[in-house]
Design an enzyme around this catalytic site. Structure first.
Site, PDB file in Angstrom:
ATOM      1  N   ASP A 238       0.021   5.127   1.131  1.00 48.54           N
ATOM      2  CA  ASP A 238      -0.108   6.063   2.263  1.00 48.54           C
ATOM      3  C   ASP A 238      -0.162   5.319   3.588  1.00 48.54           C
ATOM      4  O   ASP A 238      -0.970   4.402   3.765  1.00 48.54           O
ATOM      5  CB  ASP A 238      -1.376   6.909   2.093  1.00 48.54           C
ATOM      6  CG  ASP A 238      -1.188   7.966   1.029  1.00 48.54           C
ATOM      7  OD1 ASP A 238      -0.599   9.006   1.325  1.00 48.54           O
ATOM      8  OD2 ASP A 238      -1.615   7.723  -0.119  1.00 48.54           O
TER       9      ASP A 238
ATOM     10  N   ASP B 262      -2.044  -0.645   5.729  1.00 45.84           N
ATOM     11  CA  ASP B 262      -2.355  -0.074   7.051  1.00 45.84           C
ATOM     12  C   ASP B 262      -3.806   0.306   7.215  1.00 45.84           C
ATOM     13  O   ASP B 262      -4.215   0.713   8.289  1.00 45.84           O
ATOM     14  CB  ASP B 262      -1.527   1.202   7.270  1.00 45.84           C
ATOM     15  CG  ASP B 262      -2.050   2.349   6.423  1.00 45.84           C
ATOM     16  OD1 ASP B 262      -2.294   2.132   5.220  1.00 45.84           O
ATOM     17  OD2 ASP B 262      -2.240   3.447   6.962  1.00 45.84           O
TER      18      ASP B 262
ATOM     19  N   ASP C 138       0.874  -1.166   0.000  1.00 46.11           N
ATOM     20  CA  ASP C 138       0.000   0.000   0.000  1.00 46.11           C
ATOM     21  C   ASP C 138       0.927   1.236   0.000  1.00 46.11           C
ATOM     22  O   ASP C 138       2.114   1.109   0.304  1.00 46.11           O
ATOM     23  CB  ASP C 138      -0.851  -0.097   1.276  1.00 46.11           C
ATOM     24  CG  ASP C 138      -1.525   1.192   1.644  1.00 46.11           C
ATOM     25  OD1 ASP C 138      -2.262   1.712   0.802  1.00 46.11           O
ATOM     26  OD2 ASP C 138      -1.330   1.660   2.784  1.00 46.11           O
TER      27      ASP C 138
HETATM   28  O1  LIG Z   1      -4.411   3.150  -0.383  1.00 39.66           O
HETATM   29  P1  LIG Z   1      -3.483   4.211   0.108  1.00 39.66           P
HETATM   30  O2  LIG Z   1      -2.254   4.348  -0.713  1.00 39.66           O
HETATM   31  O3  LIG Z   1      -3.194   4.062   1.569  1.00 39.66           O
HETATM   32  O4  LIG Z   1      -4.300   5.585  -0.067  1.00 39.66           O
HETATM   33  C1  LIG Z   1      -5.424   5.882   0.767  1.00 39.66           C
HETATM   34  C2  LIG Z   1      -5.644   7.374   0.814  1.00 39.66           C
HETATM   35  O5  LIG Z   1      -4.388   7.926   1.232  1.00 39.66           O
HETATM   36  C3  LIG Z   1      -4.245   9.350   1.224  1.00 39.66           C
HETATM   37  O6  LIG Z   1      -4.888   9.877   2.353  1.00 39.66           O
HETATM   38  C4  LIG Z   1      -4.289   9.512   3.562  1.00 39.66           C
HETATM   39  O7  LIG Z   1      -2.946  10.021   3.628  1.00 39.66           O
HETATM   40  C5  LIG Z   1      -2.855  11.474   3.611  1.00 39.66           C
HETATM   41  C6  LIG Z   1      -1.388  11.863   3.559  1.00 39.66           C
HETATM   42  O8  LIG Z   1      -0.683  11.317   4.619  1.00 39.66           O
HETATM   43  C7  LIG Z   1      -3.573  12.037   4.843  1.00 39.66           C
HETATM   44  O9  LIG Z   1      -3.516  13.462   4.839  1.00 39.66           O
HETATM   45  C8  LIG Z   1      -5.033  11.574   4.819  1.00 39.66           C
HETATM   46  O10 LIG Z   1      -5.694  11.990   5.994  1.00 39.66           O
HETATM   47  C9  LIG Z   1      -5.100  10.044   4.726  1.00 39.66           C
HETATM   48  O11 LIG Z   1      -6.449   9.608   4.587  1.00 39.66           O
HETATM   49  C10 LIG Z   1      -4.725   9.952  -0.067  1.00 39.66           C
HETATM   50  O12 LIG Z   1      -4.679  11.374   0.012  1.00 39.66           O
HETATM   51  C11 LIG Z   1      -6.114   9.440  -0.435  1.00 39.66           C
HETATM   52  O13 LIG Z   1      -6.494   9.971  -1.678  1.00 39.66           O
HETATM   53  C12 LIG Z   1      -6.019   7.929  -0.535  1.00 39.66           C
HETATM   54  O14 LIG Z   1      -7.263   7.403  -0.949  1.00 39.66           O
END
Ligand SMILES: O=P(O)(O)OC[C@H]1O[C@H](O[C@H]2O[C@H](CO)[C@@H](O)[C@H](O)[C@H]2O)[C@H](O)[C@@H](O)[C@@H]1O
Length: 384
Positions: free
Chosen positions: A162, A364, A160
């Site tokens: 983020d 995560d 993954d």
């Molecule tokens: O599937 P992933 O790669 O984990 O993406 C899921 C979402 O991640 C991001 O948002 C998350 O991380 C951001 C930066 O650290 C944080 O600000 C936010 O609160 C988290 O939800 C991304 O911006 C989303 O578009 C993704 O869907």
């Protein structure tokens, strides 16, 4: 209050006589039972829900959205065989109670490691001890088991982005991967087929990672670029076309929700408009999904943001919402997720249904659990 205290380990003494409760816990008393909590005759602590009051904002609350929005970032519930206990964790999902450390939250808490994935947490001021068995063993303390299972097998690694490869930060545009992490991922990809499966758009995650030796799936697996291979599974899929990647190499491009593109663009624009007055909110276009972030929104306005999304979606019955870390994710209501993306990529790599292959997924978030279900072995980063 010091959340990050990491003092030298205190000398622990067992609190005076512990009795084993009918729930299988060793406890003096239960200090944090919420008002109205009852111990059911079954396995879990049941908290009666308030009756919903009709009204605009109550839509979100009564449907459980607000609860889900609040719990979509830690603290998380760690489930033991016969008890659910809130285990505080920081914004990255790491346990705040570290073995061998004393922590000052509202009161000192001691945590000690007993065996395998079993920990004892002592609240000395209220003479309360809880023995917590994490549902899944810690990957770090099970490293030997993992390497034993991997012996003689070909590993396929799914990551993954983020919260796994990058830290969680306030601004989604700043969620950059460290040089050390990029180096580690590049090295790993030399030995094992490696793919990143993200909720972000595929282009965005490629821009962040920038490694040509990996495979990428964006929009929670609804936009996959994989190696070319003919197989019954892939041939049967609609919307899988031959294309070329940025280096001109022939690839399979699979976008099962391609017909939703105009609808997602429309919803993206509407969401920007209807949330524009909610301070701190941010709407992100992830091509086949839209993320509505509320990390920087005052908690008293979370129900408003939830309500905006819920109201808009009444006009789009073919879309649904999933909850991520302080983010609502609007996506096509199709039977495709990160788990299916793992299956697609394994098949594309010629690695599906083989006994000598060990697929490992590291994630995560809640959406990663779809992939954890489909994978032979999964590592959830926050369940340290
Ligand atoms: O599937 P992933 O790669 O984990 O993406 C899921 C979402 O991640 C991001 O948002 C998350 O991380 C951001 C930066 O650290 C944080 O600000 C936010 O609160 C988290 O939800 C991304 O911006 C989303 O578009 C993704 O869907």
């Amino acid at each position: 209050m010091d959340l990050k205290s990491n003092h030298a380990a205190p000398i622990l003494t067992d609190p005076a006589p512990m009795s084993k409760s009918r729930l299988g816990l060793y406890s003096g008393l239960f200090p944090y039972s919420p008002p109205g909590a009852v111990f059911s005759s079954g396995m879990y602590l049941a908290v009666p829900r308030k009756k919903p009051i009709p009204g605009k904002l109550e839509d979100v609350r009564s449907s459980g959205w607000l609860d889900a929005m609040k719990s979509s970032s830690p603290p998380r519930k760690k489930m033991t065989k016969d008890f659910i206990v809130e285990v505080p964790s920081d914004d990255n999902g790491d346990l705040l109670y570290r073995p061998g450390c004393v922590h000052f939250l509202t009161e000192p808490v001691f945590c000690s490691f007993l065996f395998e994935n079993v920990y004892r947490i002592v609240f000395p001021t209220v003479n309360f001890t809880v023995v917590v068995q994490l549902k899944y063993p810690s990957a770090l303390s099970s490293f030997e088991q993992i390497t034993n299972q991997a012996k003689g097998k070909k590993i396929a690694l799914f990551l993954d982005y983020d919260g796994t490869l990058s830290p969680i930060v306030d601004d989604p545009e700043r969620a950059l991967m460290s040089k050390t992490m990029r180096y580690a991922v590049r090295n790993v990809a030399k030995y094992f087929p490696t793919a990143i499966i993200s909720g972000r758009s595929r282009d965005k995650v490629y821009e962040f990672v920038g490694l040509t030796e990996l495979h990428y799936a964006g929009s929670h697996g609804m936009d996959i670029m994989g190696p070319v291979r003919n197989s019954e599974f892939i041939d049967d899929l609609q919307n899988c076309i031959r294309s070329t990647d940025k280096q001109g190499k022939e690839v399979n491009l699979f976008q099962p929700a391609s017909e939703y593109l105009p609808m997602i663009d429309e919803v993206f624009k509407s969401l920007i408009e209807i949330t524009k007055d909610i301070k701190g909110s941010k709407v992100e276009n992830n091509k086949f999904c839209v993320s509505v972030h509320y990390r920087n929104v005052d908690e008293k306005h979370w129900s408003t943001i939830g309500q905006c999304v819920q109201d808009l979606l009444k006009d789009y019955p073919r879309l649904r919402v999933t909850h991520g870390r302080k983010v609502l994710e609007v996506r096509p209501d199709i039977k495709w997720d990160k788990g299916k993306a793992v299956e697609f990529l394994l098949d594309s790599l010629g690695l599906s249904e083989r006994d000598d292959v060990l697929p490992i997924y590291v994630g995560d978030d809640r959406t990663d659990e779809d992939a954890l279900k489909s994978c032979v072995r999964g590592i959830k980063v926050s369940e340290s």
